[in-house]
Design a protein around this motif. Structure first.
Motif, PDB file in Angstrom:
ATOM      1  N   PRO A 809      29.537 -33.842 -12.585  1.00 36.25           N
ATOM      2  CA  PRO A 809      30.935 -33.589 -12.225  1.00 36.25           C
ATOM      3  C   PRO A 809      31.047 -33.179 -10.756  1.00 36.25           C
ATOM      4  O   PRO A 809      30.042 -32.877 -10.108  1.00 36.25           O
ATOM      5  N   SER A 810      32.250 -33.165 -10.222  1.00 32.59           N
ATOM      6  CA  SER A 810      32.477 -32.840  -8.806  1.00 32.59           C
ATOM      7  C   SER A 810      32.427 -31.330  -8.602  1.00 32.59           C
ATOM      8  O   SER A 810      33.430 -30.660  -8.338  1.00 32.59           O
ATOM      9  N   ILE A 811      31.212 -30.816  -8.679  1.00 29.82           N
ATOM     10  CA  ILE A 811      30.999 -29.366  -8.670  1.00 29.82           C
ATOM     11  C   ILE A 811      31.400 -28.745  -7.340  1.00 29.82           C
ATOM     12  O   ILE A 811      31.730 -27.557  -7.269  1.00 29.82           O
ATOM     13  N   GLY A 812      31.394 -29.545  -6.277  1.00 24.57           N
ATOM     14  CA  GLY A 812      31.759 -29.022  -4.967  1.00 24.57           C
ATOM     15  C   GLY A 812      33.157 -28.433  -4.908  1.00 24.57           C
ATOM     16  O   GLY A 812      33.490 -27.700  -3.973  1.00 24.57           O
ATOM     17  N   ARG A 813      33.992 -28.719  -5.893  1.00 24.87           N
ATOM     18  CA  ARG A 813      35.341 -28.177  -5.921  1.00 24.87           C
ATOM     19  C   ARG A 813      35.370 -26.687  -6.259  1.00 24.87           C
ATOM     20  O   ARG A 813      36.384 -26.028  -6.044  1.00 24.87           O
ATOM     21  N   LEU A 814      34.271 -26.182  -6.819  1.00 30.80           N
ATOM     22  CA  LEU A 814      34.206 -24.761  -7.175  1.00 30.80           C
ATOM     23  C   LEU A 814      33.846 -23.974  -5.924  1.00 30.80           C
ATOM     24  O   LEU A 814      32.674 -23.736  -5.619  1.00 30.80           O
ATOM     25  N   LEU A 815      34.854 -23.570  -5.183  1.00 24.89           N
ATOM     26  CA  LEU A 815      34.655 -23.080  -3.818  1.00 24.89           C
ATOM     27  C   LEU A 815      33.911 -21.751  -3.743  1.00 24.89           C
ATOM     28  O   LEU A 815      33.338 -21.433  -2.705  1.00 24.89           O
ATOM     29  N   LEU A 816      33.916 -20.954  -4.815  1.00 22.04           N
ATOM     30  CA  LEU A 816      33.215 -19.667  -4.783  1.00 22.04           C
ATOM     31  C   LEU A 816      31.848 -19.722  -5.460  1.00 22.04           C
ATOM     32  O   LEU A 816      31.171 -18.705  -5.575  1.00 22.04           O
ATOM     33  N   LEU A 817      31.437 -20.916  -5.917  1.00 24.56           N
ATOM     34  CA  LEU A 817      30.159 -21.055  -6.625  1.00 24.56           C
ATOM     35  C   LEU A 817      28.998 -20.646  -5.721  1.00 24.56           C
ATOM     36  O   LEU A 817      28.863 -21.138  -4.603  1.00 24.56           O
ATOM     37  N   LYS A 818      28.150 -19.725  -6.240  1.00 24.56           N
ATOM     38  CA  LYS A 818      26.999 -19.246  -5.470  1.00 24.56           C
ATOM     39  C   LYS A 818      25.668 -19.792  -5.991  1.00 24.56           C
ATOM     40  O   LYS A 818      24.709 -19.899  -5.239  1.00 24.56           O
ATOM     41  N   ASP A 819      25.620 -20.126  -7.277  1.00 22.14           N
ATOM     42  CA  ASP A 819      24.350 -20.513  -7.886  1.00 22.14           C
ATOM     43  C   ASP A 819      24.559 -21.759  -8.738  1.00 22.14           C
ATOM     44  O   ASP A 819      25.403 -21.759  -9.637  1.00 22.14           O
ATOM     45  N   LEU A 820      23.791 -22.819  -8.454  1.00 22.97           N
ATOM     46  CA  LEU A 820      23.890 -24.076  -9.207  1.00 22.97           C
ATOM     47  C   LEU A 820      22.491 -24.507  -9.627  1.00 22.97           C
ATOM     48  O   LEU A 820      21.579 -24.629  -8.797  1.00 22.97           O
ATOM     49  N   SER A 821      22.318 -24.726 -10.945  1.00 22.50           N
ATOM     50  CA  SER A 821      21.028 -25.151 -11.485  1.00 22.50           C
ATOM     51  C   SER A 821      21.240 -26.389 -12.356  1.00 22.50           C
ATOM     52  O   SER A 821      22.045 -26.359 -13.290  1.00 22.50           O
ATOM     53  N   ILE A 822      20.504 -27.466 -12.048  1.00 25.93           N
ATOM     54  CA  ILE A 822      20.613 -28.723 -12.790  1.00 25.93           C
ATOM     55  C   ILE A 822      19.212 -29.115 -13.236  1.00 25.93           C
ATOM     56  O   ILE A 822      18.309 -29.275 -12.397  1.00 25.93           O
ATOM     57  N   SER A 823      19.018 -29.258 -14.538  1.00 26.59           N
ATOM     58  CA  SER A 823      17.674 -29.566 -15.026  1.00 26.59           C
ATOM     59  C   SER A 823      17.747 -30.415 -16.284  1.00 26.59           C
ATOM     60  O   SER A 823      18.686 -30.316 -17.071  1.00 26.59           O
ATOM     61  N   GLY A 824      16.735 -31.280 -16.459  1.00 27.26           N
ATOM     62  CA  GLY A 824      16.602 -32.059 -17.680  1.00 27.26           C
ATOM     63  C   GLY A 824      17.645 -33.141 -17.861  1.00 27.26           C
ATOM     64  O   GLY A 824      17.886 -33.569 -18.987  1.00 27.26           O
ATOM     65  N   LEU A 825      18.278 -33.609 -16.786  1.00 21.95           N
ATOM     66  CA  LEU A 825      19.256 -34.695 -16.885  1.00 21.95           C
ATOM     67  C   LEU A 825      18.532 -36.019 -16.660  1.00 21.95           C
ATOM     68  O   LEU A 825      18.474 -36.545 -15.548  1.00 21.95           O
ATOM     69  N   GLY A 826      17.974 -36.554 -17.725  1.00 26.33           N
ATOM     70  CA  GLY A 826      17.065 -37.698 -17.621  1.00 26.33           C
ATOM     71  C   GLY A 826      17.718 -39.013 -17.253  1.00 26.33           C
ATOM     72  O   GLY A 826      17.029 -39.954 -16.844  1.00 26.33           O
ATOM     73  N   GLN A 827      19.046 -39.149 -17.411  1.00 21.29           N
ATOM     74  CA  GLN A 827      19.716 -40.420 -17.122  1.00 21.29           C
ATOM     75  C   GLN A 827      20.309 -40.480 -15.712  1.00 21.29           C
ATOM     76  O   GLN A 827      20.869 -41.506 -15.321  1.00 21.29           O
ATOM     77  N   VAL A 828      20.205 -39.420 -14.964  1.00 21.56           N
ATOM     78  CA  VAL A 828      20.765 -39.411 -13.604  1.00 21.56           C
ATOM     79  C   VAL A 828      19.789 -40.106 -12.654  1.00 21.56           C
ATOM     80  O   VAL A 828      18.624 -39.733 -12.547  1.00 21.56           O
ATOM     81  N   HIS A 829      20.286 -41.144 -11.946  1.00 13.95           N
ATOM     82  CA  HIS A 829      19.465 -41.878 -10.973  1.00 13.95           C
ATOM     83  C   HIS A 829      19.859 -41.545  -9.537  1.00 13.95           C
ATOM     84  O   HIS A 829      19.011 -41.593  -8.646  1.00 13.95           O
ATOM     85  N   LYS A 830      21.104 -41.218  -9.341  1.00 11.53           N
ATOM     86  CA  LYS A 830      21.575 -40.963  -7.976  1.00 11.53           C
ATOM     87  C   LYS A 830      22.555 -39.787  -7.986  1.00 11.53           C
ATOM     88  O   LYS A 830      23.373 -39.657  -8.880  1.00 11.53           O
TER      89      LYS A 830
END
Length: 1104
Positions: A809-830
């Protein structure tokens, strides 16, 4: 002996005589005898309460008054127990009737109506009859206290008796220092304060505050600064005023005027005083010390401050953090404990008129023990030292050491009076909370939530005192922190601790009401004891619990473990469960946390109807008996890490007062088996587990409008979208952290992707959410609400193991987000523009930590740096990419704030650190290439602090950049670098680092350019050199000189059981000189050095 505070006891009596007693009167309205007795209570209690102020004053000198207060306190607890018993019975009947009305039983239809009401049933009538004798006994004791009150001469008017010994007026400290004493400690604070005071403050008043608990040396530090010679040169005028607990603006202003003019001042008009003061200070550099401020009123402060302008510097000393914040200091100096050496110096100066024990060796051992008991508090060191100043007998020193602090004579030792002053200034509702904390052992480190749960269970959190505060427990706790009763632990910033003398103070004010077993002391608790704790042992046998033989009405049963200790077990005698607990029928708090308990007696809870807090966390129990469901007053049930617990009782819906249910780590529980919609008071629910076939139960969440804090929804694979929507998560604004979890290990071909997407769409949380975690989600796309910019408070987002999602998702819209963790998303290529969102020039403006892990098919990361949105991740401090084997290309180049970089097992990735000027920590393992192209100037690059390098295919960094980046790190580790033959082949060196470790480098033959000689000369910073597995086989000479901090060459523990026979070492000469700290050479001597000359060098070293 306790000193009972009238305010704390008055609050207790007020609670008893108010709502609790009114409720009981209503319940017994149909029972004439009970109603008549309780009406007497209602008239007597306020009369007794009115005498408390007089009694508190007289108790110190009059033992009869002290005994009267002790008996009154006992009576108050007994009254509370009886009223609580009435409340329990009323609640039991209400639940019974509610369930009966819901029943369609034919049997119930045969029961006459006159026997089915709540006011008159056979059960309630029998209960009320059983209470007559207990109530009469209380009435008799109340009448006895009334009679004794008259005999003792207690009245409603404050006693006019002269101040008692414990309440003598204190001599106020002045600016004058004792020249016979050499002041030690606080040198750094003093120098920093002087520097700030001498700075430019031409723009207005400048304030410095000194904050700390009583006796910590606040006034002394102010004196040291005030009397410094350079300060005298820098200021035209100075004044010192001891404010103390009476904040009188007229008196303070008058004192300042008299100080700077040396003339008496007869004005009593504040306006005239301030006008004259302002005239005297015009154009002058002025230093003012306001010592010992207690007043928290901001308006009073602004009025006092108004005559002061540019050129005025003020030093404020206070015990209260809120006062420090109120005066808005340029800097607040929070005083911590003094070092042991400084404390010893203070003690010996006052005890022996010496700096140490060198001339008094007979007192050295016992004196050092006494100093350790002072625990860094300078007042204690001075006061006890003064007590011993004329004592020449060793036995008297021993007696003082073995005495409790409150047994020392108050007229000669000011510790307890000084600390009691802090207690005196507490609001009445905090006095009871603080006194309760006397059950905590010394040095015990506790968490805020742990204490708040205990306070709540004991009824110490009174909303009436602060009706506008939502989180009352947090407010109480932070108040005690700000007043230095609790201090942040130096070992764990999430925990708190009480200074030993503050702990002693708590015991003084609590007396026998609170008792604890510490160390090997074996004692019996008094029959007056209501709250108890003890330190857990590996085997807690029957003998330990003999201490409870006299206890009849205990409210707190609290075993405690120090976080730093490890107990195998611990194991608990079965006598506690079978014999002791059934006798403790008035318990509010029961904890058996951590014990190796596997089962509980079926009837263990039958007699514990007053229980509010039950903690079985960390035990091995497999089930909870059904008698748990009769604890209608229970508010907190803690079952954390009960890994063997298989189910919860099915009738837990009866626990209508439950506020907190914590089952974190109880992973064997497969479902919540009861109707949770009945628990409308529930505020904390760690995990709502939806079992197979129970999907509709998620609808019950809509009734839990008070949920707050952390909340996890598990088993979402068993839910459909319609039911999920009925949970009304968006209405639960108190939830700050939400975890949405689908089951692990579900076969992909059995997943209903569209249903899971519908469920996620329907679980839209409140806009106030701060942290979101989505785990094991099986849909093909994420819901749009995840990246909704209306989540103004979202600080952390974790997407884990969502194996079917092909894009983010367009996570960049969360302007106060300090911590982002993405793991185990096996179908993401780009990952590219979709992450930032459209027209998001300020995307990820606040992001500080970004982590990618286990992305097996991720090939491309387009950070969109080529377009007009060039400034991506402006605040990013930590970047971690782990196990992304297909990721090609390079990292983002514009990371101006990056401080920590981790790249592990990304074999096709080029890790370029060229544009990371603030980078201080780097860990790179198994990547294609490490690059620093030198695009930043030398002035803009910082040296790395921590370095870990392993298995890098290509090391593409120039010698100049290596010197700049890698030359002087704190830790330097090379590991599992299969092709590494020598450090110098990549321009690296072991010289210049503090801690060095090299391991699992099978091709390593040289540490430096010269293979036969390794010389570590004049490197004072190195403290350890660890070389595992392969000491360079060609190395013949090793010379280490002037490494004054070097402690060991090879860590014996890390090398234990490793065979070195397959790698013979040719080292012939080992020379070590001027390395006084080296302590571990065993491995080098025993396994590496093989020639006689080497052994001779070792023997020579040992001889030195």
């Amino acid at each position: 002996m306790s000193v009972i505070g009238e305010a704390a006891l008055s609050v207790f009596l007020e609670l008893l005589g108010g709502k609790l007693l009114d409720s009981a009167l209503n319940f017994v309205a149909d029972h004439k005898q009970l109603h008549r007795q309780l009406k007497q209570w209602q008239s007597i209690l306020p009369d007794i309460q009115a005498m408390l102020t007089d009694a508190e004053e007289k108790q110190i000198k009059n033992e009869g008054v002290k005994k009267w207060l002790d008996d009154l306190q006992d009576l108050a607890y007994d009254v509370d127990d009886i009223l609580d018993g009435f409340a329990y019975e009323e609640l039991r009947l209400k639940l019974q009737n509610t369930q009966a009305q819901a029943s369609t039983s034919k049997v119930r239809k045969l029961i006459p109506a006159c026997f089915t009401g709540t006011g008159f049933t056979l059960t309630s009538f029998g209960f009320k009859n059983s209470m007559i004798l207990k109530v009469r006994d209380i009435t008799a004791r109340l009448n006895n206290l009334t009679t004794r009150r008259s005999n003792l001469g207690l009245s409603e008017i404050l006693s006019q008796a002269p101040p008692s010994k414990g309440n003598q007026p204190r001599l106020q400290p002045t600016s004058v220092m004792d020249e016979a004493v050499e002041y030690v400690g606080r040198h750094e604070e003093k120098q920093e304060m002087i520097k700030l005071l001498k700075g430019n403050n031409s723009y207005g008043v400048s304030v410095l505050s000194i904050v700390g608990m009583g006796g910590m040396g606040k006034t002394t530090l102010a004196q040291l600064v005030y009397n410094d010679a350079t300060i005298n040169e820098s200021f035209d005028l100075k004044a010192w005023v001891c404010v103390s607990d009476k904040f009188d603006a007229i008196a303070i202003t008058k004192a300042i005027l008299q100080s700077i003019t040396s003339e008496s001042c007869d004005y009593s008009n504040l306006d005239l005083l301030q006008v004259k003061l302002k005239e005297k200070l015009s154009g002058k550099r002025f230093l003012l010390v306001l010592d010992d401020i207690w007043n928290e009123n901001y308006n009073d402060w602004t009025i006092l401050r108004s005559p002061f302008g540019a050129g005025t510097n003020i030093i404020v000393t206070t015990r209260l953090q809120i006062v420090s914040s109120m005066v808005k200091p340029l800097k607040a100096f929070h005083l911590d404990k003094l070092s042991g050496d400084d404390c010893l110096s203070i003690f010996t100066q006052h005890a022996l008129n010496a700096r140490n024990f060198d001339e008094h060796l007979q007192f050295k051992e016992i004196g050092e023990k006494i100093v350790r008991r002072c625990n860094g508090l300078p007042l204690a060191a001075k006061a006890i030292g003064s007590l011993l100043r004329t004592v020449i007998y060793h036995g008297e020193w021993e007696r003082i050491y073995e005495s409790e602090i409150w047994d020392l004579p108050e007229e000669r030792c000011g510790i307890i009076p000084a600390l009691r002053l802090s207690y005196h200034h507490l609001p009445s509702y905090l006095k009871r909370c603080f006194a309760y904390c006397s059950i905590l052992p010394k040095d015990y480190e506790f968490k805020e939530e742990e204490i708040i749960l205990l306070w709540r269970a004991e009824g110490l959190l009174q909303q009436k005192a602060m009706p506008q505060i939502k989180d009352l427990g947090n407010q109480y706790f932070q108040d005690l922190v700000s007043r230095s009763f609790f201090q942040t632990s130096s070992r764990d910033k999430s925990r708190f601790v009480m200074h030993d003398l503050i702990n002693d103070l708590a015991q003084v004010v609590a007396g026998e009401i609170c008792s604890k077993l510490e160390g090997d002391k074996q004692r019996k608790f008094s029959n007056r004891t209501r709250h108890s704790s003890y330190i857990v042992s590996t085997y807690d046998t029957v003998k330990k619990f003999e201490a409870f033989d006299q206890v009849k009405q205990l409210r707190t049963f609290l075993p405690l473990m120090f976080s730093s200790d490890y107990y195998p077990g611990p194991f608990l005698t079965n006598v506690v469960l079978v014999d002791l607990l059934p006798r403790l029928g008035y318990l509010r708090v029961l904890s058996l946390s951590g014990y190796k308990i596997t089962e509980l007696p079926d009837d263990v809870f039958e007699n514990l109807k007053h229980l509010r807090c039950l903690n079985f966390s960390g035990t091995d129990i497999k089930y909870l008996p059904d008698s748990l469901c009769t604890l209608y007053h229970l508010e907190t049930l803690l079952l954390k890490k009960c890994s063997e617990l298989q189910r919860l009782p099915s009738k837990m819906g009866n626990l209508v007062n439950l506020h907190n249910l914590d089952i974190r780590g109880a992973n064997s529980i497969e479902r919540i088996p009861f109707r949770i919609d009945k628990l409308t008071n529930l505020q904390r629910l760690s995990n709502f587990i939806i079992g197979e076939g129970d999907g509709c139960h998620i609808r019950d969440l809509k009734y839990l409008s008070n949920l707050k804090g952390d909340f996890r929804l598990s088993g979402l694979e068993n839910v459909n979208g319609e039911d999920a929507g009925e949970a009304k998560l968006n209405e639960k604004q108190g939830i700050h952290r939400l975890v949405l979890e689908w089951g692990r290990g579900i076969k992909n071909d059995t997943r209903k992707k569209e249903v899971e997407e519908w469920v996620l769409d329907s679980l839209h949380p409140s806009k106030k959410l701060e942290q979101l975690v989505i785990e094991n989600y099986g849909g093909a796309k994420f819901s749009t609400w995840i990246a909704d910019s209306s989540f103004k408070n979202m600080l952390s987002l974790k997407l884990h193991n969502c194996k079917n999602c092909k894009s983010l998702p367009s996570i960049g819209r969360l302007l106060l987000l300090k911590d982002l963790s993405i793991s185990g998303l096996g179908q993401v290529h780009k990952i590219g523009a979709e992450l930032f969102g459209e027209n998001q020039s300020n995307a990820f403006a606040s992001l500080e930590s970004l982590r990618f892990r286990d992305m097996p098919n991720w090939e491309e990361w387009d950070p969109c740096e080529g377009d007009e949105q060039a400034s991506k991740f402006p605040s990013l401090r930590e970047l971690s990419i782990i196990f992304c084997p297909q990721l090609l290309g390079r990292l983002p180049t514009i990371l101006q704030s990056l401080q920590k970089l981790e790249i592990y097992w990304c074999s096709r990735l080029v890790a370029s650190i060229s544009s990371f000027p603030l980078l201080s920590e780097i860990g790179v393992q198994g990547c294609e290439e490490l690059v620093d192209e030198g695009s930043l100037s030398v002035q803009k690059v910082t040296s790395l602090k921590d370095v870990f390098l392993s298995n890098i295919s290509k090391f593409n960094i120039s010698a100049e950049r290596i010197m700049l980046r890698f030359a002087n790190s704190e830790t330097f580790e090379i590991s599992s670098w299969k092709e590494l033959g020598s450090l110098s082949q990549n321009g690296l060196s072991i010289v210049g680092h503090r801690f060095i470790k090299i391991r699992n480098c099978p091709q390593l033959v040289s540490l430096e350019t010269e293979e036969e000689i390794l010389q570590l000369d004049k490197i004072p910073g190195v403290e350890s050199l660890i070389i595992e597995s392969n000491f360079p086989p060609a190395l013949k000479q090793l010379r280490i000189e002037n490494c004054v901090n070097l402690q060991y060459l090879v860590d014996e523990k890390e090398n234990n059981n490793k065979s070195m026979s397959s790698n013979p070492c040719l080292l012939e000469h080992l020379q070590i000189s001027n390395c006084p700290c080296i302590s571990n050479m065993v491995i080098i001597k025993g396994r590496y050095m093989q020639s006689a000359s080497t052994s001779q060098y070792w023997q020579l070293f040992k001889a030195k």
